[in-house]
Design an enzyme around this catalytic site. Structure first.
Site, PDB file in Angstrom:
ATOM      1  N   ASN A  71       4.366 -96.941  88.652  1.00 16.84           N
ATOM      2  CA  ASN A  71       4.745 -95.925  89.622  1.00 16.84           C
ATOM      3  C   ASN A  71       5.669 -94.929  88.936  1.00 16.84           C
ATOM      4  OD1 ASN A  71       5.664 -94.395  91.743  1.00 16.84           O
ATOM      5  ND2 ASN A  71       6.255 -96.126  93.030  1.00 16.84           N
ATOM      6  N   VAL A  72       5.248 -93.670  88.833  1.00 18.66           N
ATOM      7  CA  VAL A  72       6.065 -92.680  88.125  1.00 18.66           C
ATOM      8  C   VAL A  72       7.395 -92.433  88.821  1.00 18.66           C
ATOM      9  CG1 VAL A  72       4.117 -91.494  87.026  1.00 18.66           C
ATOM     10  CG2 VAL A  72       4.927 -90.729  89.292  1.00 18.66           C
ATOM     11  N   ASN A  98       0.592 -85.429  84.626  1.00 20.35           N
ATOM     12  CA  ASN A  98      -0.460 -84.982  85.535  1.00 20.35           C
ATOM     13  C   ASN A  98      -0.363 -85.592  86.932  1.00 20.35           C
ATOM     14  OD1 ASN A  98      -3.407 -84.018  86.152  1.00 20.35           O
ATOM     15  ND2 ASN A  98      -3.457 -86.238  86.465  1.00 20.35           N
ATOM     16  N   SER A 152       0.295 -76.090  89.208  1.00 17.72           N
ATOM     17  CA  SER A 152      -0.724 -75.649  90.163  1.00 17.72           C
ATOM     18  C   SER A 152      -0.573 -74.150  90.323  1.00 17.72           C
ATOM     19  CB  SER A 152      -0.499 -76.345  91.515  1.00 17.72           C
ATOM     20  OG  SER A 152      -1.244 -75.728  92.542  1.00 17.72           O
ATOM     21  N   TYR A 165       5.296 -78.962  98.380  1.00 19.51           N
ATOM     22  CA  TYR A 165       4.456 -78.950  97.181  1.00 19.51           C
ATOM     23  C   TYR A 165       4.691 -77.679  96.362  1.00 19.51           C
ATOM     24  CZ  TYR A 165       0.073 -79.514  94.494  1.00 19.51           C
ATOM     25  OH  TYR A 165      -0.861 -79.658  93.503  1.00 19.51           O
ATOM     26  N   ALA A 167       7.328 -75.704  96.290  1.00 26.15           N
ATOM     27  CA  ALA A 167       8.652 -75.700  95.675  1.00 26.15           C
ATOM     28  C   ALA A 167       8.680 -76.561  94.422  1.00 26.15           C
ATOM     29  CB  ALA A 167       9.693 -76.193  96.679  1.00 26.15           C
ATOM     30  N   LYS A 169       6.069 -77.458  92.508  1.00 21.20           N
ATOM     31  CA  LYS A 169       5.241 -76.894  91.442  1.00 21.20           C
ATOM     32  C   LYS A 169       5.931 -75.697  90.777  1.00 21.20           C
ATOM     33  CE  LYS A 169       1.871 -79.803  91.548  1.00 21.20           C
ATOM     34  NZ  LYS A 169       1.669 -80.749  90.420  1.00 21.20           N
ATOM     35  N   ILE A 198      -9.965 -77.045  92.365  1.00 19.22           N
ATOM     36  CA  ILE A 198     -10.702 -77.957  91.497  1.00 19.22           C
ATOM     37  C   ILE A 198     -11.292 -79.086  92.335  1.00 19.22           C
ATOM     38  CG2 ILE A 198     -10.578 -79.415  89.443  1.00 19.22           C
ATOM     39  CD1 ILE A 198      -9.802 -76.526  88.837  1.00 19.22           C
TER      40      ILE A 198
END
Length: 261
Positions: A71-72, A98, A152, A165, A167, A169, A198
């Site tokens: 788990n990162v 990633n 992204s 998300y 903020a 990125k 994608i």
């Protein structure tokens, strides 16, 4: 630098790719292994990592593939995995941050917003700097250390209802630029890719009709991209030959960010 064949190759290099059991991460791990790199394929679930690694091996990978679940968001797990990869694969040359999640949340939904805000930070920015910091002793021993952060196009603009998300990125872009300055004197390059629309697990729930409409209206190439197309850019950034490219923020978005209408 003399342009020899070996500086266009990552054969024998050791790479860690997070979020690599599917999507862009898996495509990157596959491409690296095909090129002869030793790849630590990491994700949350060991069974998913094992399946992805086995599929890559079955396709004739030239490099070793080491599937590791962690788990990162767990700092201790990061320390453990970095040490294990360096020990089992012989150092670390390449980091590809990633791993990601979806972060949609309305600013008018306080409970869900706070939850999504914290999850986005815990998964998509704090681990990036922790993984890099833990790997630095190994990267500093590499002759061509490369770091690629996957952000992204949301790191270059914004979509309504997606501010946690967006903020984070944007923060990935900032971290990339700052670390490129910090690590540049040591020859360690730090670059960032901003994928657009994608075909991945994150977009599976979007109906095909909506994808087609969006692509026609917003994407210059009029289609969604494939994970393999992002992986090819990642490979370009980690080549030994890419020694004078750092702090770059590269959209791989089919022209999404250049269209005004």
């Amino acid at each position: 630098m003399i342009m020899t064949e070996d500086i266009r190759s990552i054969a024998g290099k050791t790479a860690i790719v997070t979020g690599a059991a599917s999507g862009m991460g898996c495509a990157t791990a596959r491409l690296f292994a095909q090129q002869g790199a030793k790849v630590a394929l990491t994700d949350l679930d060991q069974a998913a990592c094992d399946r992805a690694a086995e599929a890559i091996r079955a396709e004739g990978a030239r490099g070793e593939v080491l599937p590791l679940a962690f788990n990162v968001a767990d700092h201790e797990a990061i320390r453990r995995v970095i040490a294990e990869v360096a020990n089992r694969l012989g150092g670390i040359d390449i980091i590809v941050n990633n791993a990601g999640i979806v972060g949609f949340a309305s600013i008018d939904d306080p409970e869900n917003y706070e939850k999504q805000w914290q999850r986005c930070i815990d998964v998509m920015i704090t681990p990036h700097q922790r993984i890099i910091r833990e790997a630095l002793p190994h990267l500093r021993r590499s002759e061509a250390a490369r770091i690629v952060n996957i952000a992204s196009t949301e790191g270059l603009g914004a979509t309504p209802g997606d501010s946690p998300y967006v903020a984070v990125k944007h923060a990935v872009v900032g971290l990339t630029r700052a670390l490129a300055v910090d690590l540049g004197p040591e020859g360690i390059t730090v670059n960032c890719i901003c994928p657009g629309a994608i075909h991945t697990g994150m977009t599976d729930d979007i109906p095909d009709g909506k994808k087609e409409t969006f692509a026609r209206r917003r994407v210059a190439l009029r289609r969604y991209g494939r994970p393999e197309e992002v992986a090819q850019m990642t490979l370009s950034l980690v080549l030994p030959a890419a020694s004078y490219l750092t702090g770059a923020v590269i959209p791989v978005d089919g022209g999404l960010t250049i269209r005004n209408a």
